[in-house]
Design a protein around this motif. Structure first.
Motif, PDB file in Angstrom:
ATOM      1  N   ASP A 119       0.810  -1.219   0.000  1.00 20.22           N
ATOM      2  CA  ASP A 119       0.000   0.000   0.000  1.00 20.22           C
ATOM      3  C   ASP A 119       0.846   1.274   0.000  1.00 20.22           C
ATOM      4  O   ASP A 119       0.313   2.371  -0.169  1.00 20.22           O
ATOM      5  CB  ASP A 119      -0.964   0.010   1.186  1.00 20.22           C
ATOM      6  N   ASN A 163      -3.727  -2.767  -2.527  1.00 19.27           N
ATOM      7  CA  ASN A 163      -4.565  -3.316  -1.452  1.00 19.27           C
ATOM      8  C   ASN A 163      -4.938  -4.744  -1.796  1.00 19.27           C
ATOM      9  O   ASN A 163      -4.605  -5.242  -2.881  1.00 19.27           O
ATOM     10  CB  ASN A 163      -5.814  -2.458  -1.220  1.00 19.27           C
ATOM     11  N   ASP A 203      -7.883  -6.287  -2.437  1.00 12.69           N
ATOM     12  CA  ASP A 203      -8.790  -6.511  -3.561  1.00 12.69           C
ATOM     13  C   ASP A 203      -8.087  -6.349  -4.900  1.00 12.69           C
ATOM     14  O   ASP A 203      -8.251  -7.162  -5.815  1.00 12.69           O
ATOM     15  CB  ASP A 203      -9.973  -5.546  -3.479  1.00 12.69           C
ATOM     16  N   PRO A 245      -4.685  -1.880   3.659  1.00 11.70           N
ATOM     17  CA  PRO A 245      -6.074  -1.531   3.976  1.00 11.70           C
ATOM     18  C   PRO A 245      -7.053  -2.567   3.433  1.00 11.70           C
ATOM     19  O   PRO A 245      -6.824  -3.174   2.388  1.00 11.70           O
ATOM     20  CB  PRO A 245      -6.252  -0.167   3.289  1.00 11.70           C
ATOM     21  N   GLY A 246      -8.159  -2.748   4.155  1.00 12.35           N
ATOM     22  CA  GLY A 246      -9.147  -3.734   3.726  1.00 12.35           C
ATOM     23  C   GLY A 246      -8.632  -5.135   3.958  1.00 12.35           C
ATOM     24  O   GLY A 246      -8.182  -5.481   5.058  1.00 12.35           O
ATOM     25  N   MET A 247      -8.653  -5.948   2.954  1.00  8.86           N
ATOM     26  CA  MET A 247      -8.126  -7.310   3.039  1.00  8.86           C
ATOM     27  C   MET A 247      -6.612  -7.272   3.177  1.00  8.86           C
ATOM     28  O   MET A 247      -5.917  -6.721   2.330  1.00  8.86           O
ATOM     29  CB  MET A 247      -8.527  -8.092   1.771  1.00  8.86           C
ATOM     30  N   ASP A 248      -6.071  -7.843   4.257  1.00  2.71           N
ATOM     31  CA  ASP A 248      -4.626  -7.772   4.448  1.00  2.71           C
ATOM     32  C   ASP A 248      -3.917  -8.906   3.706  1.00  2.71           C
ATOM     33  O   ASP A 248      -4.545  -9.755   3.068  1.00  2.71           O
ATOM     34  CB  ASP A 248      -4.260  -7.766   5.931  1.00  2.71           C
ATOM     35  N   ARG A 297     -16.632  -9.937  -6.537  1.00  5.81           N
ATOM     36  CA  ARG A 297     -16.709  -9.012  -5.411  1.00  5.81           C
ATOM     37  C   ARG A 297     -18.001  -9.254  -4.653  1.00  5.81           C
ATOM     38  O   ARG A 297     -19.079  -9.220  -5.237  1.00  5.81           O
ATOM     39  CB  ARG A 297     -16.624  -7.564  -5.903  1.00  5.81           C
ATOM     40  N   HIS A 324     -20.045  -9.087  -0.483  1.00  4.32           N
ATOM     41  CA  HIS A 324     -20.106  -8.272   0.726  1.00  4.32           C
ATOM     42  C   HIS A 324     -18.964  -8.598   1.680  1.00  4.32           C
ATOM     43  O   HIS A 324     -18.658  -7.832   2.584  1.00  4.32           O
ATOM     44  CB  HIS A 324     -21.452  -8.484   1.433  1.00  4.32           C
ATOM     45  N   ARG A 325     -18.306  -9.755   1.463  1.00  2.00           N
ATOM     46  CA  ARG A 325     -17.160 -10.136   2.303  1.00  2.00           C
ATOM     47  C   ARG A 325     -15.848  -9.607   1.752  1.00  2.00           C
ATOM     48  O   ARG A 325     -14.818  -9.713   2.398  1.00  2.00           O
ATOM     49  CB  ARG A 325     -17.087 -11.665   2.417  1.00  2.00           C
ATOM     50  N   GLY A 326     -15.874  -9.071   0.542  1.00  2.00           N
ATOM     51  CA  GLY A 326     -14.647  -8.616  -0.096  1.00  2.00           C
ATOM     52  C   GLY A 326     -14.504  -9.261  -1.459  1.00  2.00           C
ATOM     53  O   GLY A 326     -15.496  -9.575  -2.124  1.00  2.00           O
ATOM     54  N   THR A 327     -13.286  -9.477  -1.891  1.00  2.95           N
ATOM     55  CA  THR A 327     -13.014 -10.075  -3.201  1.00  2.95           C
ATOM     56  C   THR A 327     -12.651 -11.542  -3.039  1.00  2.95           C
ATOM     57  O   THR A 327     -11.882 -11.909  -2.161  1.00  2.95           O
ATOM     58  CB  THR A 327     -11.863  -9.335  -3.905  1.00  2.95           C
TER      59      THR A 327
END
Length: 251
Positions: free
Chosen positions: A14, A40, A42, A63-66, A146, A148-151
């Motif tokens: 990031d 990031n 996704d 950020p978001g999904m690590d 994609r 609601h849980r992410g990618t």
């Protein structure tokens, strides 16, 4: 003299300065090339699907999904890229082995450490597989979804069928079900060799087609491997399914 096959490296971090530093280090190594960057979790999964890197240099804190979550996703696909974690924190080392990372490099990344890690990552990777096999499916395709849980990355070869219901499409695969905003038409047009239309509401993964049945009342049903229940086939699409099955017959 034959030039060595260059291995494709994806940089996922990031911090722009960190990506720039790592790119400079990779650029001086003649058997590797940077095929892309991501900032990031996704965008990393999207880049893996689009670019099919051989190796990914992956930051953990993003950020978001690590990075750990990205690695877990990659471990669900066939023939994933080799993962090298590049992080400023040393306490993730044990967890890194649990997600099958081949190396763990601490920031600031040193040239010698990176070179050694890349060498370890190259033991049996996509480059070698491509050199050993000319099969068109040597590298499997992944569908980027994609939710609601992410990618999520879903191997096309794992998809049993896709079913439209009102405004959404549910993908049924060997790890469960995933709801996507992709339309059936988009999936059908993008993956015509992987997904076959059997109904205006349904696509099936061709690898799982077992046989076509006609019921006593004249309706058609499709039997799939590994599924007890059958799927309805419309009369409009029954001919295409029969043709697909006939094409599998020898000579």
């Amino acid at each position: 003299m034959i030039d060595p096959v260059r291995q494709k490296v994806l940089i996922a971090d990031d911090e722009p300065l960190a990506r720039e530093r790592i790119r400079r280090l990779v650029d001086v190594l003649e058997t590797y090339e940077v095929c892309g960057e991501a900032s990031n979790g996704d965008s990393t999964l999207q880049a893996v699907a689009d670019l099919e890197p051989d190796i990914i240099l992956l930051d953990i804190r993003m950020p978001g999904m690590d990075g750990m979550e990205v690695a877990e996703q990659l471990n669900t696909i066939h023939n994933p890229p080799a993962i090298i974690f590049c992080t400023a924190y040393d306490h993730y080392a044990i967890a890194a082995f649990e997600v099958h990372a081949v190396a763990y490099v601490l920031k600031p990344v040193r040239r010698e450490a990176l070179s050694d890690a890349l060498a370890r990552a190259g033991r049996v990777n996509r480059v070698q597989l491509r050199a050993l096999s000319s099969a068109p499916d040597a590298v499997s395709n992944q569908l980027v979804v994609r939710t609601h849980r992410g990618t999520e990355l879903i191997e096309l070869s794992r998809i049993h069928f896709c079913e439209a219901d009102q405004k959404c499409v549910t993908i049924h695969h060997d790890r469960g079900e995933t709801v996507t905003d992709h339309t059936l038409k988009e999936l059908e047009n993008t993956y015509p060799d992987e997904l076959l239309r059997i109904h205006r509401h349904t696509l099936v993964g061709v690898r799982f087609i077992q046989g076509l049945e006609r019921t006593g009342d004249g309706h058609y049903k499709l039997a799939l491997r590994d599924r007890a229940s059958t799927l309805s086939v419309s009369r409009r699409h029954a001919t295409a399914v029969r043709q697909w099955l006939n094409d599998l017959q020898p000579g």
